[in-house]
Design a protein around this motif. Structure first.
Motif, short mmCIF file in Angstrom:
data_model
loop_
_atom_site.label_atom_id
_atom_site.label_comp_id
_atom_site.label_asym_id
_atom_site.label_seq_id
_atom_site.Cartn_x
_atom_site.Cartn_y
_atom_site.Cartn_z
N ALA A 131 0.81 -1.22 0.00
CA ALA A 131 0.00 0.00 0.00
C ALA A 131 0.85 1.26 0.00
O ALA A 131 2.03 1.25 0.34
CB ALA A 131 -0.91 0.01 1.23
N HIS A 132 0.20 2.37 -0.33
CA HIS A 132 0.81 3.68 -0.22
C HIS A 132 0.68 4.14 1.23
O HIS A 132 -0.34 3.90 1.88
CB HIS A 132 0.11 4.67 -1.13
CG HIS A 132 0.33 4.39 -2.57
ND1 HIS A 132 -0.33 3.39 -3.25
CD2 HIS A 132 1.17 4.96 -3.46
CE1 HIS A 132 0.08 3.37 -4.49
NE2 HIS A 132 0.99 4.30 -4.65
N ILE A 133 1.67 4.80 1.73
CA ILE A 133 1.68 5.29 3.10
C ILE A 133 1.60 6.81 3.06
O ILE A 133 2.28 7.45 2.27
CB ILE A 133 2.98 4.85 3.83
CG1 ILE A 133 3.21 3.34 3.70
CG2 ILE A 133 2.98 5.31 5.27
CD1 ILE A 133 2.13 2.49 4.33
N THR A 134 0.80 7.37 3.94
CA THR A 134 0.74 8.83 4.07
C THR A 134 1.39 9.23 5.39
O THR A 134 1.54 8.41 6.30
CB THR A 134 -0.71 9.33 4.02
OG1 THR A 134 -1.44 8.77 5.12
CG2 THR A 134 -1.37 8.97 2.70
N MET A 135 1.77 10.51 5.48
CA MET A 135 2.46 10.95 6.69
C MET A 135 2.23 12.42 6.90
O MET A 135 2.17 13.20 5.95
CB MET A 135 3.97 10.69 6.56
CG MET A 135 4.76 11.14 7.77
SD MET A 135 6.54 10.88 7.59
CE MET A 135 6.95 12.16 6.44
N ASP A 136 2.14 12.81 8.15
CA ASP A 136 2.20 14.20 8.58
C ASP A 136 3.41 14.30 9.50
O ASP A 136 3.63 13.42 10.33
CB ASP A 136 0.95 14.61 9.36
CG ASP A 136 -0.29 14.65 8.50
OD1 ASP A 136 -0.19 15.15 7.37
OD2 ASP A 136 -1.34 14.15 8.95
N ALA A 137 4.19 15.35 9.39
CA ALA A 137 5.36 15.55 10.24
C ALA A 137 5.41 16.98 10.70
O ALA A 137 5.24 17.90 9.90
CB ALA A 137 6.63 15.17 9.49
N GLN A 138 5.67 17.17 11.99
CA GLN A 138 5.71 18.50 12.56
C GLN A 138 6.89 18.60 13.50
O GLN A 138 7.05 17.77 14.38
CB GLN A 138 4.41 18.81 13.32
CG GLN A 138 4.36 20.18 13.91
CD GLN A 138 3.06 20.45 14.63
OE1 GLN A 138 2.16 19.62 14.66
NE2 GLN A 138 2.94 21.60 15.22
N LEU A 139 7.68 19.63 13.31
CA LEU A 139 8.82 19.88 14.19
C LEU A 139 8.35 20.79 15.32
O LEU A 139 7.69 21.81 15.08
CB LEU A 139 9.94 20.56 13.40
CG LEU A 139 11.26 20.76 14.11
CD1 LEU A 139 11.86 19.41 14.54
CD2 LEU A 139 12.22 21.49 13.19
N VAL A 140 8.69 20.40 16.56
CA VAL A 140 8.27 21.20 17.73
C VAL A 140 9.49 21.67 18.50
O VAL A 140 10.58 21.13 18.38
CB VAL A 140 7.33 20.40 18.67
CG1 VAL A 140 6.05 20.05 17.96
CG2 VAL A 140 8.02 19.16 19.20
#
Length: 141
Positions: A131-140
């Motif tokens: 499958a295709h993988i989705t991602m959200d990434a946030q630097l804190v």
């Protein structure tokens, strides 16, 4: 249904250490790291966890398919061997090999292989590995 697993990591690749947890608590801050992954030291690694998840999912899928065929296993045991190979500058999971042994009254080898093939094709983890993988990434911070 949604569930989750999580990982915490501190330090560099070789000297760092991590801990993996599951929402259910089956794993709670269980250690993992470079040595467990590449040097066969204690702890777990992502490939081992993928193997356990795939073996469990496949075996449950086969149980469903057997039930639809009015069959019930006395016992099934599945091992998923996950291969991690060096590719270029990094690594990739290049194969997963499922090995299944089962005691199922009322089934012959040909039907067993056919139903196991259906379970392999229908297992959600098997599908995920394609499958295709989705991602959200946030630097804190």
């Amino acid at each position: 249904m949604k569930t989750q697993g999580s990982a915490v990591w501190q330090g560099g690749l070789k000297d760092g250490k991590g801990a993996i947890s599951t929402k259910s608590g089956a794993l709670a801050s269980y250690p993992y790291g470079f040595a467990a992954r590449f040097e066969c030291k204690s702890g777990t690694n992502p490939e081992e966890l993928i193997g356990a998840a795939h073996a469990g999912c496949f075996t449950m899928a086969l149980s469903l398919i057997l039930g639809e065929a009015h069959l019930t296993a006395d016992q099934m045991e599945t091992t998923a061997e996950v291969t991690l190979d060096k590719e270029g500058d990094g690594y990739a999971i290049t194969a997963v090999h499922l090995t299944l042994t089962a005691k199922i009254p009322g089934i012959d080898q040909a039907q067993f292989e056919e139903l196991a093939g259906q379970a392999k094709a229908g297992c959600p983890v098997s599908k995920l590995l394609k499958a295709h993988i989705t991602m959200d990434a946030q630097l804190v911070g």
